[in-house]
Write an enzyme that holds these catalytic residues in place. Structure first.
Site, PDB file in Angstrom:
ATOM      1  N   ASP A 297       0.856  -1.177   0.000  1.00  0.00           N
ATOM      2  CA  ASP A 297       0.000   0.000   0.000  1.00  0.00           C
ATOM      3  C   ASP A 297       0.906   1.245   0.000  1.00  0.00           C
ATOM      4  OD1 ASP A 297      -1.619   2.136   0.650  1.00  0.00           O
ATOM      5  OD2 ASP A 297      -2.686   1.102   2.252  1.00  0.00           O
TER       6      ASP A 297
ATOM      7  N   ASP B 238      -9.128   5.850  -8.608  1.00  0.00           N
ATOM      8  CA  ASP B 238      -9.922   6.929  -8.014  1.00  0.00           C
ATOM      9  C   ASP B 238      -9.966   6.783  -6.484  1.00  0.00           C
ATOM     10  OD1 ASP B 238     -10.561   7.945 -10.552  1.00  0.00           O
ATOM     11  OD2 ASP B 238     -12.104   6.412 -10.804  1.00  0.00           O
TER      12      ASP B 238
ATOM     13  N   ASP C 177       0.118   7.590  -9.494  1.00  0.00           N
ATOM     14  CA  ASP C 177      -0.610   7.085 -10.667  1.00  0.00           C
ATOM     15  C   ASP C 177      -1.640   6.096 -10.136  1.00  0.00           C
ATOM     16  OD1 ASP C 177      -1.409   6.007 -13.046  1.00  0.00           O
ATOM     17  OD2 ASP C 177       0.570   5.306 -13.665  1.00  0.00           O
TER      18      ASP C 177
HETATM   19  N1  SAM Z   1      -4.398   5.711 -15.208  1.00  0.00           N
HETATM   20  C1  SAM Z   1      -5.246   5.095 -14.311  1.00  0.00           C
HETATM   21  C2  SAM Z   1      -6.500   5.835 -13.978  1.00  0.00           C
HETATM   22  O1  SAM Z   1      -6.435   6.943 -13.441  1.00  0.00           O
HETATM   23  O2  SAM Z   1      -7.543   5.288 -14.272  1.00  0.00           O
HETATM   24  C3  SAM Z   1      -4.518   4.574 -13.155  1.00  0.00           C
HETATM   25  C4  SAM Z   1      -3.875   3.319 -13.600  1.00  0.00           C
HETATM   26  S1  SAM Z   1      -2.966   2.367 -12.510  1.00  0.00           S
HETATM   27  C5  SAM Z   1      -3.417   0.812 -13.148  1.00  0.00           C
HETATM   28  C6  SAM Z   1      -3.677   2.516 -10.926  1.00  0.00           C
HETATM   29  C7  SAM Z   1      -3.085   1.502  -9.962  1.00  0.00           C
HETATM   30  O3  SAM Z   1      -3.086   2.015  -8.638  1.00  0.00           O
HETATM   31  C8  SAM Z   1      -3.843   0.181  -9.903  1.00  0.00           C
HETATM   32  O4  SAM Z   1      -3.075  -0.839 -10.445  1.00  0.00           O
HETATM   33  C9  SAM Z   1      -4.104  -0.043  -8.412  1.00  0.00           C
HETATM   34  O5  SAM Z   1      -3.963  -1.374  -8.001  1.00  0.00           O
HETATM   35  C10 SAM Z   1      -3.069   0.879  -7.791  1.00  0.00           C
HETATM   36  N2  SAM Z   1      -3.397   1.303  -6.419  1.00  0.00           N
HETATM   37  C11 SAM Z   1      -4.617   1.640  -5.939  1.00  0.00           C
HETATM   38  N3  SAM Z   1      -4.518   1.946  -4.633  1.00  0.00           N
HETATM   39  C12 SAM Z   1      -3.220   1.799  -4.286  1.00  0.00           C
HETATM   40  C13 SAM Z   1      -2.501   1.955  -3.068  1.00  0.00           C
HETATM   41  N4  SAM Z   1      -3.123   2.320  -1.937  1.00  0.00           N
HETATM   42  N5  SAM Z   1      -1.170   1.738  -3.068  1.00  0.00           N
HETATM   43  C14 SAM Z   1      -0.529   1.365  -4.209  1.00  0.00           C
HETATM   44  N6  SAM Z   1      -1.173   1.175  -5.393  1.00  0.00           N
HETATM   45  C15 SAM Z   1      -2.483   1.398  -5.430  1.00  0.00           C
END
Ligand code: SAM
Length: 284
Positions: free
Chosen positions: A137, A158, A155
């Site tokens: 995380d 939401d 990146d």
């Molecule tokens: N471009 C994209 C969008 O805005 O729709 C974002 C793409 S990227 C795939 C987002 C990534 O953030 C996902 O793979 C998700 O698993 C990761 N993510 C979400 N929460 C997170 C957290 N707390 N720590 C690390 N990664 C996280």
């Protein structure tokens, strides 16, 4: 029979893409992952039925989240990417020779595995020797970091589900502490158009302003994201994205791009009046 992917962009608006094939579906510990193929956008993947990227327009998001900060500070060497398990942001970062270390902190290993299998171009640079991947995380990872990074790129998904913690006051405070004195934080900052997204944008902006002396937003046209209009946040301890930007210096790097260019760099910070008003009236 026709197959369509439909996403709710607001309670009253839906966006649909005609799908040729649904190639993959799985539920990870954190979210549901689907990969589909479409005539118009090529392969695309969704997390919990929200569009993450398509082969056809991912270059816009990944170029804008990366090249804008990289063009402001030519001495960026140590970078932290939070989220971004598809590898698109890392791919753009690896084009800079001066970068020495890229830490990618992605909560969901399955996203990385799926992208390596189905999105080979996007994930192509995850094997670069400067890249280290941590499956954690992002909020937990950054809590004990101090004065380490030149650039942090958030990146994320939401602010619902696993991404929620990456829009909090605590997280932004940790980012401030983890950055060095020339540090820049860039984050995907949602869309100003539909209220469900603009509420998150306003609270994120208010929270960032409480920590960073420079907190500006810039825009891009991303056809498959809600309203097709997306914002990124540029926050820093001192560097100004326009005054400290040197177009000639960046153009001399000869990095070929499809969306980003040095005229757009300046223009993308000029926001429409309704967006400026949202930002003036931002609240937590
Ligand atoms: N471009 C994209 C969008 O805005 O729709 C974002 C793409 S990227 C795939 C987002 C990534 O953030 C996902 O793979 C998700 O698993 C990761 N993510 C979400 N929460 C997170 C957290 N707390 N720590 C690390 N990664 C996280």
């Amino acid at each position: 029979m026709e197959l369509w992917y439909t996403e709710e962009h607001s309670p009253n608006v839906r966006f649909s893409i005609k799908v040729n094939k649904h190639i993959y579906s799985a539920q990870s510990e954190y979210q549901r992952i689907d990969v589909m193929e479409a005539e118009e956008f090529g392969r695309f993947f969704t997390l919990d039925s929200l569009m993450m990227l398509t082969e056809k327009d991912e270059f816009i998001y990944h170029e804008m989240i990366t090249h804008v900060p990289m063009a402001v500070n030519p001495n960026i060497k140590n970078v932290l990417v939070i989220g971004g398990g598809d590898g698109g942001t890392v791919r753009e970062l690896t084009r800079y020779k001066q970068i020495e270390n890229i830490e990618l902190v992605e909560i969901d290993k399955l996203v990385v595995d799926v992208c390596k299998e189905y999105f080979k171009f996007t994930a192509s640079c995850l094997k670069d020797k400067r890249v280290n991947i941590y499956y954690e995380d992002g909020l937990k990872y950054i809590r004990n970091k101090n004065n380490e990074y030149d650039l942090i790129i958030v990146d994320s998904t939401d602010p619902f589900g696993p991404g929620e913690g990456l829009f909090t006051k605590e997280f932004y405070g940790c980012c401030y502490r983890a950055l060095n004195e020339n540090g820049i934080l860039v984050n995907q900052h949602e869309s100003p158009y539909y209220k469900i997204y603009s509420d998150s944008l306003q609270s994120a902006h208010a929270r960032l302003k409480a920590f960073f002396p420079i907190t500006m937003l810039y825009q891009a046209h991303i056809p498959t994201y809600p309203s097709g209009y997306w914002l990124f946040g540029f926050s820093s301890k001192g560097l100004n994205p326009i005054k400290d930007f040197d177009a000639k210096r960046w153009n001399n790097l000869l990095i070929e791009t499809k969306y980003y260019n040095t005229n757009l760099h300046v223009g993308c910070f000029q926001l429409p009046t309704y967006v400026n008003k949202l930002l003036e009236n931002s609240y937590e």
